[in-house]
Enzyme design. Structure first.
Site, PDB file in Angstrom:
ATOM      1  N   LEU A   1       0.814  -1.210   0.000  1.00  0.00           N
ATOM      2  CA  LEU A   1       0.000   0.000   0.000  1.00  0.00           C
ATOM      3  C   LEU A   1       0.850   1.263   0.000  1.00  0.00           C
ATOM      4  O   LEU A   1       1.710   1.445   0.869  1.00  0.00           O
ATOM      5  CB  LEU A   1      -0.919  -0.003   1.226  1.00  0.00           C
ATOM      6  CG  LEU A   1      -1.853   1.204   1.374  1.00  0.00           C
ATOM      7  CD1 LEU A   1      -2.837   1.258   0.221  1.00  0.00           C
ATOM      8  CD2 LEU A   1      -2.588   1.154   2.706  1.00  0.00           C
ATOM      9  N   ASP A   2       0.619   2.116  -0.997  1.00  0.00           N
ATOM     10  CA  ASP A   2       1.269   3.426  -1.109  1.00  0.00           C
ATOM     11  C   ASP A   2       2.795   3.329  -1.163  1.00  0.00           C
ATOM     12  O   ASP A   2       3.504   4.244  -0.737  1.00  0.00           O
ATOM     13  CB  ASP A   2       0.853   4.342   0.054  1.00  0.00           C
ATOM     14  CG  ASP A   2      -0.631   4.660   0.039  1.00  0.00           C
ATOM     15  OD1 ASP A   2      -1.216   4.666  -1.062  1.00  0.00           O
ATOM     16  OD2 ASP A   2      -1.204   4.889   1.116  1.00  0.00           O
ATOM     17  N   GLU A   3       3.330   2.240  -1.693  1.00  0.00           N
ATOM     18  CA  GLU A   3       4.772   2.080  -1.786  1.00  0.00           C
ATOM     19  C   GLU A   3       5.250   1.806  -3.204  1.00  0.00           C
ATOM     20  O   GLU A   3       6.410   1.443  -3.418  1.00  0.00           O
ATOM     21  CB  GLU A   3       5.239   0.950  -0.845  1.00  0.00           C
ATOM     22  CG  GLU A   3       5.075   1.290   0.632  1.00  0.00           C
ATOM     23  CD  GLU A   3       5.780   0.304   1.541  1.00  0.00           C
ATOM     24  OE1 GLU A   3       6.552  -0.532   1.033  1.00  0.00           O
ATOM     25  OE2 GLU A   3       5.555   0.365   2.766  1.00  0.00           O
TER      26      GLU A   3
END
Length: 282
Positions: free
Chosen positions: A225-227
Site C-alpha cells: 500500500l502506497d509504496e
C-alpha cells in the site's frame, strides 16, 4: 507516408548501444526526432527513449525486426505508434476533482488518451461521465463482495483493452491479485507527500503533526500500500492557522496537477521502471 513511433528500452549497460539503435533506425529510413538516455551506475542498467519517424509504416514488421535485434542486448522494450492514443479506464469514488481535471484535459487535447470507461463504487459522477460521452459503470464494493466487484472491474478493463488504469481518488484498496494483473499500468494519486502519511486520512495525520508543507504523490500501484514506484510529487505551503478542511481544499489542486503530469508522462511513454524507482524522460 511516414509513421511516428516511440521506442523505449532498458538493458544491461555496454558500449555501442546508442550507435546500434541509431544504425537500426537509419537502415529503415528512420529519422530521430527526440532522444534521451540514462545510465544507472548503481544497477548497471541503460535506459533510452527515442521518438522517430519511419517510412516503414508496417508496425508488425518493424516490431518483429526490432524484437530480433533487441535480443542481442537482452533488452526490455516497447514500441508504440504516436497516432494511437492510450486506451484508459478511470476509477473514482466520491472525490471528483481529479476525475474532472483529467476529463477536461483530455477533451482539450492536452492528454493523448482514449478514455474508454469510468468505474466507480458510487453513483456520484454518472452525469459528469455522460457529459463527456464516457460509459459509466457503477460497481458497489463491500467486504463481502470485494472479490466479485474486482472481477467485474477487471472484466471491463480487459474488454476496453485498457493500457492504463487511473485511480483518480478511488478510495478502495486493490487486492494483491488485481495489483499484479495491473502491474506497470495502474497509477494512483495519494494525497500526501510519500513516504510520509500513508494509508487513510493523510491530511488529518499532517494536521496533527503541524506540517508546513502538504503534498501529493502519483505512483504505480503495487500490492504494498502506497509504496509503488513514484512518478511525480509536488507540495503546497501551509501554516498553523489551517484547519484539516483547509488542507484538504488546498491539497485538491496539487493532487489534480500531480496526477495529470504523471498520466501525461506515462501516456507519452516517458516513464520507465527501474526496480522500485522510475526513470522519466521529460
Amino acid at each position: 507516408m511516414t509513421t511516428t513511433y516511440i521506442l523505449t528500452l532498458s538493458c544491461p549497460d555496454r558500449t555501442g548501444i546508442v550507435h546500434a539503435v541509431s544504425g537500426f533506425l537509419l537502415e529503415r529510413g528512420g529519422n530521430i526526432e527526440e532522444a534521451a538516455q540514462y545510465n544507472d551506475h548503481d544497477t548497471g542498467l541503460f535506459f533510452m527513449r527515442v521518438q522517430f519517424a519511419c517510412v516503414q509504416a508496417d508496425g508488425a514488421a518493424l516490431n518483429a525486426q526490432w524484437g530480433e535485434f533487441a535480443q542481442t542486448f537482452a533488452m526490455k522494450w516497447d514500441l508504440h505508434a504516436t497516432a494511437q492514443p492510450m486506451r484508459t479506464v478511470i476509477m473514482v469514488s466520491k472525490e471528483g476533482h481529479c476525475l474532472n481535471d483529467l476529463l477536461f484535459r483530455w477533451k482539450s487535447g492536452l492528454l493523448p488518451l482514449d478514455i474508454r470507461a469510468i468505474v466507480s463504487n458510487h453513483r456520484e459522477f454518472y452525469q459528469l461521465a455522460a457529459s463527456y460521452n464516457v460509459p459509466f459503470h457503477h460497481i458497489p464494493v463491500t467486504a463481502a463482495t470485494k472479490q466479485q466487484a474486482e472481477a467485474k472491474q477487471y472484466e471491463i478493463i480487459q474488454a476496453e483493452g485498457a493500457e492504463l488504469v487511473v485511480l483518480a481518488r478511488y478510495m478502495q484498496i486493490l487486492s494483491d491479485d488485481l495489483c499484479r494483473k495491473l502491474a506497470g499500468r495502474a497509477i494512483n494519486i495519494h494525497h500526501s507527500f510519500l513516504p510520509s502519511f500513508k494509508g487513510a486520512k493523510p491530511y488529518y495525520q499532517a494536521h496533527e503533526r503541524g506540517v508546513k508543507l502538504i503534498g501529493a504523490t502519483a505512483h504505480y500501484v503495487t500490492a504494498d500500500l502506497d509504496e509503488g514506484p513514484i512518478i511525480e510529487q509536488d507540495v503546497a505551503r501551509v501554516d498553523h492557522s489551517k484547519t484539516v478542511e483547509d488542507l484538504t481544499a488546498q491539497g485538491r489542486d496539487t493532487e489534480s496537477q500531480v496526477l495529470a503530469r504523471a498520466v501525461k508522462w506515462h501516456s507519452e511513454h516517458r516513464v520507465l521502471l527501474n526496480g522500485h524507482k522510475t526513470v522519466i524522460f521529460k
